[in-house]
Design an enzyme around this catalytic site. Structure first.
Site, PDB file in Angstrom:
ATOM      1  CG  HIS A  51      -1.985  -1.032   1.195  1.00 26.73           C
ATOM      2  ND1 HIS A  51      -3.286  -0.751   0.820  1.00 26.73           N
ATOM      3  CD2 HIS A  51      -1.953  -2.362   1.491  1.00 26.73           C
ATOM      4  CE1 HIS A  51      -4.007  -1.864   0.893  1.00 26.73           C
ATOM      5  NE2 HIS A  51      -3.214  -2.857   1.298  1.00 26.73           N
TER       6      HIS A  51
ATOM      7  CG  ASP B 163      -3.010   4.372   0.715  1.00 24.53           C
ATOM      8  OD1 ASP B 163      -2.515   3.237   0.612  1.00 24.53           O
ATOM      9  OD2 ASP B 163      -4.173   4.633   0.342  1.00 24.53           O
TER      10      ASP B 163
ATOM     11  N   GLY C  15     -10.627  -2.900   2.791  1.00 26.37           N
ATOM     12  CA  GLY C  15     -11.410  -2.289   3.865  1.00 26.37           C
ATOM     13  C   GLY C  15     -12.174  -3.322   4.680  1.00 26.37           C
TER      14      GLY C  15
ATOM     15  CG  HIS D 209      -7.435  -6.334   0.897  1.00 30.10           C
ATOM     16  ND1 HIS D 209      -7.119  -5.605  -0.227  1.00 30.10           N
ATOM     17  CD2 HIS D 209      -6.461  -6.070   1.819  1.00 30.10           C
ATOM     18  CE1 HIS D 209      -5.990  -4.936   0.007  1.00 30.10           C
ATOM     19  NE2 HIS D 209      -5.571  -5.200   1.233  1.00 30.10           N
TER      20      HIS D 209
ATOM     21  CD  GLU E 210      -6.810  -8.604   6.077  1.00 23.40           C
ATOM     22  OE1 GLU E 210      -5.850  -8.096   6.675  1.00 23.40           O
ATOM     23  OE2 GLU E 210      -7.430  -8.024   5.163  1.00 23.40           O
TER      24      GLU E 210
ATOM     25  CG  ASP F  36      -0.723  -5.295   4.116  1.00 17.18           C
ATOM     26  OD1 ASP F  36      -1.286  -4.720   3.164  1.00 17.18           O
ATOM     27  OD2 ASP F  36      -1.353  -5.707   5.106  1.00 17.18           O
ATOM     28  CG  ASP F  37      -0.513  -1.121   5.210  1.00 16.63           C
ATOM     29  OD1 ASP F  37      -0.824  -0.282   4.345  1.00 16.63           O
ATOM     30  OD2 ASP F  37      -1.292  -2.012   5.601  1.00 16.63           O
TER      31      ASP F  37
END
Length: 331
Positions: A14, A16, A170, A197, A200, A278-279
């Site tokens: 990601h 962001d 989300g 996604h 999860e 991922d992040d």
């Protein structure tokens, strides 16, 4: 551990979720945004996971600080540029950077299409300065509802020539995939690939829906597939890629420990699976960390890690010629 003869890729990353701590500090002060700390050193614990902290709520709060400083389109462009730099500096040959323009725009009421343009411009600028291949994936953030996702989709499709795929991310439980079937029909009509996604927070049915109704050929996380033998068989047979992010799964409490992570189960079942960050800004990791974890905690052999690298290249949203070019550059 990482085979330097095979391209190193990160497909679930990601943009962001990867804002540098010093960038948060500088943008916060530049735009008069109140930050939760009074020095760069004390800011880090508010925006990055520290130690073994594992809580989805805490994780998301840190993520919110990363987009909270995007006060104008120049800030968005800067973050996009730095994402290219970070990918290159971590040794990646190829990365797919995904981003949610609605999420990035919402705090300071930026124009969604303008955010998409700024991301594209920042990535282009980064590619002039760094030797790495980058593609972009647009995200529809389901947590904000169908109408917001329609706005997001419009902004992304206006620049579809700069995207390779679209993702659904989300709140998987509160906003199930079937609410977005019409959105993803438009994505398919635009000839963009689809990842989602799924599996999860929700069960395997969420993955079936993403594959059969949304048209996903890759699944982000997908940890709950292991409870559905028919799904596991389907994933293996149809080469549906699992974008696995072990450290993130630990940090968000998707799994309780590395020992409980199903990565090995997927591999043993012949499912196409790779490693991703991922992040990386929130988790304070890079791709090398994930390979170290895979060896030390997931108990993958060097031969298996090499297969994971090859899987990533196979899973990438690339043309056959671009795939071959990635390999050719490693010779």
């Amino acid at each position: 551990m990482i085979d330097t003869s095979i391209p190193l890729v990160d497909l679930h990353r990601h943009l962001d979720g990867n804002v540098r701590v010093n960038t948060i500090w500088e943008l916060g002060h530049q735009h008069g945004i109140a930050l939760p700390a009074d020095s760069l050193e004390t800011l880090a614990p508010f925006v990055q996971i520290q130690g073994k902290e594992t809580s989805l709520v805490a994780f998301l709060k840190k993520l919110d600080w990363m987009v909270g400083v995007l006060a104008d389109l120049d800030a968005v462009k800067r973050v996009a540029y730095e994402n290219v730099a970070d990918a290159a500096l971590s040794g990646l040959d190829y990365a797919e950077l995904r981003f949610s323009p609605y999420y990035m725009a919402m705090n300071h009421k930026l124009p969604i299409e303008g955010v998409v343009e700024a991301v594209v411009d920042g990535v282009k600028a980064g590619l002039k300065d760094y030797n790495v291949k980058i593609n972009l994936i647009g995200i529809l953030s389901r947590s904000f509802g169908q109408a917001a996702c329609t706005q997001e989709l419009e902004g992304l499709l206006a620049h579809k020539q700069h995207l390779v795929a679209m993702d659904l991310a989300g709140d998987e439980m509160g906003f199930p995939g079937e609410l977005f079937n019409d959105h993803f029909k438009r994505v398919r009509d635009a000839d963009l690939a689809i990842t989602a996604h799924a599996g999860e927070a929700a069960g395997s049915q969420s993955m079936w829906q993403a594959i059969q109704e949304l048209g996903a050929t890759r699944i982000g996380h997908g940890v709950n597939a292991i409870h559905d033998p028919k799904l596991m068989e389907y994933l293996a047979k149809h080469r549906i890629g699992i974008e696995s992010c072990p450290t993130s799964n630990l940090h968000t409490s998707t799994v309780a420990s590395y020992a409980e992570h199903p990565f090995r189960t997927f591999m043993d079942a012949g499912v196409l699976i790779n490693l991703n960050t991922d992040d990386p800004g929130v988790s304070a990791i890079d791709i090398n960390h994930e390979y170290r974890i895979a060896k030390a905690e997931l108990k993958l052999t060097d031969a298996e890690l090499a297969q994971v690298q090859r899987n990533g290249v196979e899973m990438a949203f690339l043309s056959d010629s671009d795939r071959k070019a990635l390999y050719a550059a490693k010779v």
